[in-house]
Design an enzyme around this catalytic site. Structure first.
Site, PDB file in Angstrom:
ATOM      1  N   ASP A   1       0.823  -1.206   0.000  1.00  0.00           N
ATOM      2  CA  ASP A   1       0.000   0.000   0.000  1.00  0.00           C
ATOM      3  C   ASP A   1       0.860   1.260   0.000  1.00  0.00           C
ATOM      4  O   ASP A   1       2.052   1.229  -0.311  1.00  0.00           O
ATOM      5  CB  ASP A   1      -0.937  -0.036   1.220  1.00  0.00           C
ATOM      6  CG  ASP A   1      -2.274   0.627   0.967  1.00  0.00           C
ATOM      7  OD1 ASP A   1      -2.283   1.823   0.660  1.00  0.00           O
ATOM      8  OD2 ASP A   1      -3.314  -0.058   1.071  1.00  0.00           O
TER       9      ASP A   1
ATOM     10  N   LYS B   1      -3.867  -1.497  -7.185  1.00  0.00           N
ATOM     11  CA  LYS B   1      -4.956  -0.856  -6.450  1.00  0.00           C
ATOM     12  C   LYS B   1      -4.925   0.630  -6.810  1.00  0.00           C
ATOM     13  O   LYS B   1      -4.017   1.350  -6.419  1.00  0.00           O
ATOM     14  CB  LYS B   1      -4.784  -1.040  -4.941  1.00  0.00           C
ATOM     15  CG  LYS B   1      -5.881  -0.356  -4.132  1.00  0.00           C
ATOM     16  CD  LYS B   1      -5.680  -0.555  -2.637  1.00  0.00           C
ATOM     17  CE  LYS B   1      -6.746   0.198  -1.848  1.00  0.00           C
ATOM     18  NZ  LYS B   1      -6.559   0.042  -0.383  1.00  0.00           N
ATOM     19  N   TRP B   2      -5.915   1.072  -7.568  1.00  0.00           N
ATOM     20  CA  TRP B   2      -5.986   2.443  -8.079  1.00  0.00           C
ATOM     21  C   TRP B   2      -6.908   3.236  -7.161  1.00  0.00           C
ATOM     22  O   TRP B   2      -8.117   3.075  -7.179  1.00  0.00           O
ATOM     23  CB  TRP B   2      -6.521   2.403  -9.506  1.00  0.00           C
ATOM     24  CG  TRP B   2      -6.631   3.690 -10.251  1.00  0.00           C
ATOM     25  CD1 TRP B   2      -7.153   4.869  -9.802  1.00  0.00           C
ATOM     26  CD2 TRP B   2      -6.235   3.934 -11.608  1.00  0.00           C
ATOM     27  NE1 TRP B   2      -7.116   5.818 -10.782  1.00  0.00           N
ATOM     28  CE2 TRP B   2      -6.560   5.274 -11.902  1.00  0.00           C
ATOM     29  CE3 TRP B   2      -5.662   3.137 -12.590  1.00  0.00           C
ATOM     30  CZ2 TRP B   2      -6.323   5.838 -13.163  1.00  0.00           C
ATOM     31  CZ3 TRP B   2      -5.427   3.697 -13.832  1.00  0.00           C
ATOM     32  CH2 TRP B   2      -5.742   5.029 -14.117  1.00  0.00           C
ATOM     33  N   ASP B   3      -6.351   4.129  -6.368  1.00  0.00           N
ATOM     34  CA  ASP B   3      -7.119   4.844  -5.351  1.00  0.00           C
ATOM     35  C   ASP B   3      -7.462   6.264  -5.800  1.00  0.00           C
ATOM     36  O   ASP B   3      -6.858   6.814  -6.733  1.00  0.00           O
ATOM     37  CB  ASP B   3      -6.344   4.884  -4.031  1.00  0.00           C
ATOM     38  CG  ASP B   3      -7.242   4.696  -2.822  1.00  0.00           C
ATOM     39  OD1 ASP B   3      -8.456   4.979  -2.930  1.00  0.00           O
ATOM     40  OD2 ASP B   3      -6.746   4.268  -1.772  1.00  0.00           O
TER      41      ASP B   3
ATOM     42  N   ASN C   1      -8.740   9.508  -3.307  1.00  0.00           N
ATOM     43  CA  ASN C   1      -9.092   9.721  -1.903  1.00  0.00           C
ATOM     44  C   ASN C   1      -9.618  11.103  -1.536  1.00  0.00           C
ATOM     45  O   ASN C   1      -9.710  11.420  -0.364  1.00  0.00           O
ATOM     46  CB  ASN C   1      -7.879   9.414  -1.021  1.00  0.00           C
ATOM     47  CG  ASN C   1      -7.730   7.933  -0.767  1.00  0.00           C
ATOM     48  OD1 ASN C   1      -8.703   7.246  -0.505  1.00  0.00           O
ATOM     49  ND2 ASN C   1      -6.517   7.421  -0.874  1.00  0.00           N
TER      50      ASN C   1
ATOM     51  N   CYS D   1     -10.573   1.905  -6.684  1.00  0.00           N
ATOM     52  CA  CYS D   1     -10.890   2.255  -5.298  1.00  0.00           C
ATOM     53  C   CYS D   1     -11.011   3.772  -5.217  1.00  0.00           C
ATOM     54  O   CYS D   1     -10.242   4.488  -5.839  1.00  0.00           O
ATOM     55  CB  CYS D   1      -9.786   1.751  -4.367  1.00  0.00           C
ATOM     56  SG  CYS D   1     -10.047   2.157  -2.624  1.00  0.00           S
TER      57      CYS D   1
ATOM     58  N   ASP E   1     -14.819   1.174   2.533  1.00  0.00           N
ATOM     59  CA  ASP E   1     -13.791   1.102   3.565  1.00  0.00           C
ATOM     60  C   ASP E   1     -14.363   0.575   4.887  1.00  0.00           C
ATOM     61  O   ASP E   1     -13.610   0.327   5.826  1.00  0.00           O
ATOM     62  CB  ASP E   1     -13.175   2.483   3.807  1.00  0.00           C
ATOM     63  CG  ASP E   1     -12.060   2.797   2.824  1.00  0.00           C
ATOM     64  OD1 ASP E   1     -11.598   1.863   2.141  1.00  0.00           O
ATOM     65  OD2 ASP E   1     -11.655   3.971   2.734  1.00  0.00           O
TER      66      ASP E   1
END
Length: 388
Positions: free
Chosen positions: A29, A137-139, A141, A187, A209
């Site tokens: 991560d 994992k393409w975030d 935020n 994500c 989440d």
């Protein structure tokens, strides 16, 4: 998890511990790039911090232990305290002449400008080209608010959000087509991006989440009305609400994974997880990913939750029941659906075989004591006759 202070030794230890519970994919991560020692700096600097970690060693350890390797990115965002935005301040989607809003210490990048998309693509493509990465994992935020595009004049500023979305799709298209061996998970600070445009490029989206397993019953149940379980990211974590057995059984009706420190698991926890892992290996692809869903009892019933999935050929089925009451018996018999009427199925609850018509007209006998948030996960397997 997110390890801002991780080092190679800690990550290798996690990988080896993860193997003990049967993990098949390890995802590194936030914190592996640039000078990313906290969330106030370096977002957008997609260069491996070799002083902090030996990424090749970590990837090799995964592959040597029979695991795939995944890496976290947040391609559409940047910190002002980053080399990327110091070099190209106009790439931020902000008007520096205003008191613009920072959320999570970060700004959105201006994906309405093709130059910005191309610059981000080059950096991420360089990482994916030079390391054996199996999963991304393409975030995303922060919300897109108070945005400004330096490449658009006043008459076209109102087009930012549409153009920015097209830029995101363009980047997703370029990366997924070039690196078609990589599994991309979408994500957005939880389940903030469950749109069909994203699903066109990413086969999996992180549902939420919120990992409280009881809340997950409501989340996954509601999500299932629009999206199949195969695209719904669902993980086991260290929430204390239920035991690991129930947490894993709930997560099974999604992509199935873990968000926890495997080093902290007790022997009992590991045994519970391994038992569900065996069901995952045998039934998940044919029943959960490719099968049909039957919502038997809604969690909004407030007493119990029950769901069933059946393989396309109707030879296998999974049934999950969770008691939501403090009293011991939320239900007695629960009728199933979707089975072949004249076929026999042996069930793992009492190891007896009955015809499909029995399960669908009488049901599974749940007249046993179940405490609050306890669960039954029952497999049904077609057999030739009632003799088991």
């Amino acid at each position: 998890g997110c390890y801002m202070d991780f080092d190679t030794g800690k990550v290798l230890d996690l990988i080896r511990s993860a193997k003990k519970i049967g993990v098949g994919l390890f995802v590194l991560d936030d914190g592996w790039f640039g000078s990313r020692d906290d969330d106030e700096r370096s977002l957008g600097d997609w260069f491996v911090n070799s002083k902090k970690i030996d990424l090749r060693r970590i990837i090799d350890e995964c592959h040597e232990n029979g695991m795939l390797f995944g890496l976290w990115f947040e391609p559409e965002m940047g910190n002002l305290d980053s080399d990327f935005l110091r070099e190209h301040p106009q790439y931020a989607a902000v008007d520096y002449n205003t008191n613009f809003w920072l959320s999570r210490h970060q700004v959105a990048l201006n994906f309405a400008d093709e130059k910005v998309v191309d610059a981000v693509y080059e950096r991420i493509a360089d990482i994916l080209s030079n390391y054996r990465i199996d999963y991304v994992k393409w975030d995303h935020n922060r919300q897109l608010e108070d945005c400004y595009a330096a490449n658009l004049d006043g008459a076209h500023q109102g087009e930012f959000y549409h153009r920015n979305t097209l830029g995101y799709y363009r980047l997703a298209k370029m990366l997924t087509e070039r690196f078609d061996h990589v599994h991309f998970q979408g994500c957005a600070s939880g389940g903030g991006r469950f749109d069909l445009g994203t699903l066109f490029y990413f086969p999996e989206i992180w549902t939420s989440d919120e990992n409280d397993p009881v809340q997950r019953l409501f989340i996954q149940y509601g999500t299932s009305f629009c999206y199949p379980p195969l695209v719904s990211g669902s993980h086991v974590n260290d929430c204390k609400i239920t035991d690991y057995k129930t947490k894993a059984e709930i997560a099974l009706f999604g992509s199935y994974g873990f968000e926890l420190d495997p080093r902290k698991l007790t022997e009992k926890d590991v045994l519970e997880i391994r038992k569900v892992n065996e069901i995952f290996k045998k039934y998940h692809d044919s029943v959960v990913l490719e099968g049909d869903m039957y919502r038997l009892i809604s969690p909004f019933d407030k007493e119990a939750f029950a769901i069933q999935m059946v393989s396309k050929d109707k030879s296998e089925s999974l049934f999950l029941f969770v008691n939501l009451l403090k009293k011991l018996r939320a239900r007695r018999f629960v009728k199933l659906q979707g089975l072949k009427e004249d076929a026999y199925y042996v069930n793992s609850l009492d190891d007896k075989a009955h015809k499909g018509e029995y399960y669908m007209n009488v049901g599974l006998n749940l007249s046993y004591n179940l405490y609050e948030f306890d669960s039954y996960l029952v497999t049904l397997q077609e057999v030739e006759n009632e003799t088991v």
